[in-house]
Write an enzyme that holds these catalytic residues in place. Structure first.
Site, PDB file in Angstrom:
ATOM      1  N   ASN A 107       2.855  -4.424  -5.979  1.00  0.00           N
ATOM      2  CA  ASN A 107       2.802  -4.960  -4.616  1.00  0.00           C
ATOM      3  C   ASN A 107       4.132  -5.594  -4.229  1.00  0.00           C
ATOM      4  OD1 ASN A 107       0.208  -4.103  -4.728  1.00  0.00           O
ATOM      5  ND2 ASN A 107      -0.694  -6.122  -5.053  1.00  0.00           N
ATOM      6  N   HIS A 124       8.034  -2.532  -7.620  1.00  0.00           N
ATOM      7  CA  HIS A 124       8.437  -1.822  -6.391  1.00  0.00           C
ATOM      8  C   HIS A 124       9.217  -2.717  -5.435  1.00  0.00           C
ATOM      9  CE1 HIS A 124       5.069   1.397  -7.110  1.00  0.00           C
ATOM     10  NE2 HIS A 124       6.107   1.536  -7.906  1.00  0.00           N
ATOM     11  N   CYS A 135      25.776  -0.067   0.473  1.00  0.00           N
ATOM     12  CA  CYS A 135      26.534  -0.791  -0.572  1.00  0.00           C
ATOM     13  C   CYS A 135      25.637  -1.686  -1.431  1.00  0.00           C
ATOM     14  CB  CYS A 135      27.670  -1.605   0.056  1.00  0.00           C
ATOM     15  SG  CYS A 135      27.110  -3.073   0.962  1.00  0.00           S
ATOM     16  N   THR A 193      -5.679  -0.862  -8.481  1.00  0.00           N
ATOM     17  CA  THR A 193      -4.718   0.240  -8.349  1.00  0.00           C
ATOM     18  C   THR A 193      -5.416   1.573  -8.592  1.00  0.00           C
ATOM     19  OG1 THR A 193      -2.622   1.182  -9.095  1.00  0.00           O
ATOM     20  CG2 THR A 193      -3.914   0.021 -10.764  1.00  0.00           C
TER      21      THR A 193
HETATM   22  P1  OAD Z   1      -3.775   2.606  -3.666  1.00  0.00           P
HETATM   23  O1  OAD Z   1      -4.008   2.471  -2.204  1.00  0.00           O
HETATM   24  O2  OAD Z   1      -3.422   3.959  -4.211  1.00  0.00           O
HETATM   25  O3  OAD Z   1      -5.084   2.141  -4.444  1.00  0.00           O
HETATM   26  C1  OAD Z   1      -5.748   0.960  -4.118  1.00  0.00           C
HETATM   27  C2  OAD Z   1      -6.874   0.736  -5.117  1.00  0.00           C
HETATM   28  O4  OAD Z   1      -7.431  -0.535  -4.841  1.00  0.00           O
HETATM   29  C3  OAD Z   1      -8.008   1.757  -5.027  1.00  0.00           C
HETATM   30  O5  OAD Z   1      -8.305   2.242  -6.333  1.00  0.00           O
HETATM   31  C4  OAD Z   1      -9.192   0.937  -4.477  1.00  0.00           C
HETATM   32  O6  OAD Z   1     -10.437   1.370  -4.992  1.00  0.00           O
HETATM   33  C5  OAD Z   1      -8.852  -0.445  -4.973  1.00  0.00           C
HETATM   34  N1  OAD Z   1      -9.413  -1.566  -4.196  1.00  0.00           N
HETATM   35  C6  OAD Z   1      -9.699  -1.631  -2.863  1.00  0.00           C
HETATM   36  N2  OAD Z   1     -10.172  -2.847  -2.547  1.00  0.00           N
HETATM   37  C7  OAD Z   1     -10.172  -3.587  -3.688  1.00  0.00           C
HETATM   38  C8  OAD Z   1     -10.529  -4.940  -4.009  1.00  0.00           C
HETATM   39  N3  OAD Z   1     -10.981  -5.777  -3.084  1.00  0.00           N
HETATM   40  N4  OAD Z   1     -10.384  -5.359  -5.295  1.00  0.00           N
HETATM   41  C9  OAD Z   1      -9.915  -4.505  -6.262  1.00  0.00           C
HETATM   42  N5  OAD Z   1      -9.577  -3.225  -5.997  1.00  0.00           N
HETATM   43  C10 OAD Z   1      -9.687  -2.775  -4.745  1.00  0.00           C
HETATM   44  O7  OAD Z   1      -2.690   1.485  -4.059  1.00  0.00           O
HETATM   45  P2  OAD Z   1      -1.739   1.406  -5.340  1.00  0.00           P
HETATM   46  O8  OAD Z   1      -2.422   1.894  -6.559  1.00  0.00           O
HETATM   47  O9  OAD Z   1      -1.147   0.048  -5.350  1.00  0.00           O
HETATM   48  O10 OAD Z   1       4.224   2.674  -3.536  1.00  0.00           O
HETATM   49  O11 OAD Z   1      -0.597   2.436  -4.945  1.00  0.00           O
HETATM   50  C11 OAD Z   1       0.533   2.539  -5.756  1.00  0.00           C
HETATM   51  C12 OAD Z   1       1.765   2.768  -4.920  1.00  0.00           C
HETATM   52  O12 OAD Z   1       1.552   3.822  -3.975  1.00  0.00           O
HETATM   53  C13 OAD Z   1       2.163   1.582  -4.041  1.00  0.00           C
HETATM   54  O13 OAD Z   1       2.931   0.628  -4.736  1.00  0.00           O
HETATM   55  C14 OAD Z   1       2.968   2.237  -2.962  1.00  0.00           C
HETATM   56  C15 OAD Z   1       2.051   3.401  -2.675  1.00  0.00           C
HETATM   57  O14 OAD Z   1       2.571   4.479  -2.048  1.00  0.00           O
HETATM   58  C16 OAD Z   1       5.297   2.896  -2.747  1.00  0.00           C
HETATM   59  O15 OAD Z   1       5.293   2.689  -1.553  1.00  0.00           O
HETATM   60  C17 OAD Z   1       6.479   3.399  -3.511  1.00  0.00           C
END
Ligand code: OAD
Length: 256
Positions: A107, A124, A135, A193
């Site tokens: 995050n 990230h 730069c 995640t």
């Molecule tokens: P995702 O949007 O891929 O996944 C979010 C996860 O959170 C899902 O598995 C949901 O089921 C879960 N979720 C939703 N509500 C929740 C809650 N209240 N408590 C616990 N879990 C919950 O997000 P990330 O895995 O963070 O990167 O995505 C990884 C990366 O993809 C991010 O850092 C970003 C994105 O594109 C970049 O921008 C480079």
């Protein structure tokens, strides 16, 4: 997950934590969902409304810096208004009960810091800082324009948020510190995640292969569920304060 299954999984996770000396909490967008910050891949998430390659790549910024800047400025406003929730606070409080407790986060919102966590590795980057895309110098001038990417006073390049985009390398020293924490930990909590973005998600596999127990906290199944030793199918703000209570109980019991 029924209430009984929830309680049972929570207890299994608590038993693992009570035996652990070193813990890594690996967090993703779901960790901040209950603070009102949208996730990426859930229904209604950011990548349903926008295409990542149009907004979160160096090519997108080079093509149209103002469009990318304006989108991040909008996200920055959402993040600035958000508050850490009970789950963030529970993770911060857990630090006191372990020899080593590291938050490794995907995050960019700094909510772990704001909740009081002291050892946070931002894989990230962060949306709360900016730097020149050309730069690399930090850009600290205020106020920031809403619609137009500022121009770097040193080199004339365009200024961007200090986040990692698709196709970019993760900050090397941060990733190395995360890997070494992961290789040493007894328990790896994987919270909120989807486990779909690499190399970050590979850290959970690495923890597992180095012998850690993996605990997933997520209301939905993910790419990482199959390697989890315990799955707590609940939102972070509900599960983490309950886990903290149990850790407090067992630590106090042990010192009594
Ligand atoms: P995702 O949007 O891929 O996944 C979010 C996860 O959170 C899902 O598995 C949901 O089921 C879960 N979720 C939703 N509500 C929740 C809650 N209240 N408590 C616990 N879990 C919950 O997000 P990330 O895995 O963070 O990167 O995505 C990884 C990366 O993809 C991010 O850092 C970003 C994105 O594109 C970049 O921008 C480079």
């Amino acid at each position: 997950m029924s209430a009984v299954d929830f309680e049972r999984s929570l207890e299994e996770a608590a038993v693992l934590l009570c035996r652990a000396r070193r813990v890594v909490a690996f967090t993703g967008a779901g960790m901040s969902a209950e603070s009102g910050i949208p996730t990426f891949r859930d229904p209604g998430g950011l990548w349903e409304q926008f295409r990542p390659e149009e907004l979160a790549t160096p090519e997108a910024f080079e093509r149209d810096p103002d469009r990318v800047w304006a989108w991040y400025q909008h996200r920055r406003r959402v993040i600035e208004q958000a508050q850490p929730h009970a789950g963030h606070r529970a993770l911060a409080a857990m630090e006191a009960y372990f020899e080593e407790f590291t938050v490794v986060t995907q995050n960019i919102d700094r909510l772990h810091h704001r909740a009081g966590s002291r050892r946070v590795l931002e894989l990230h980057g962060t949306i709360l800082e900016n730097r020149c895309h050309r730069c690399g110098r930090p850009y600290v001038e205020e106020p920031l324009p809403a619609e137009t990417a500022p121009v770097c006073p040193a080199c004339g390049g365009r200024v961007r948020p200090a986040v990692v985009w698709f196709g970019e390398l993760l900050p090397e020293s941060v990733f190395a510190a995360a890997e070494s924490a992961v290789e040493r930990c007894d328990v790896m909590l994987s919270i909120g995640t989807s486990g779909e973005v690499y190399p970050a998600a590979g850290l959970v596999w690495r923890a597992k292969s180095f012998g850690a127990a993996v605990v997933e906290i997520n209301p939905n199944p993910t790419e990482l569920s199959s390697i989890a030793d315990v799955v707590v199918r609940a939102p972070a703000a509900q599960a983490l304060p309950r886990l903290l209570e149990r850790v407090e109980q067992c630590r106090k019991g042990a010192s009594a």
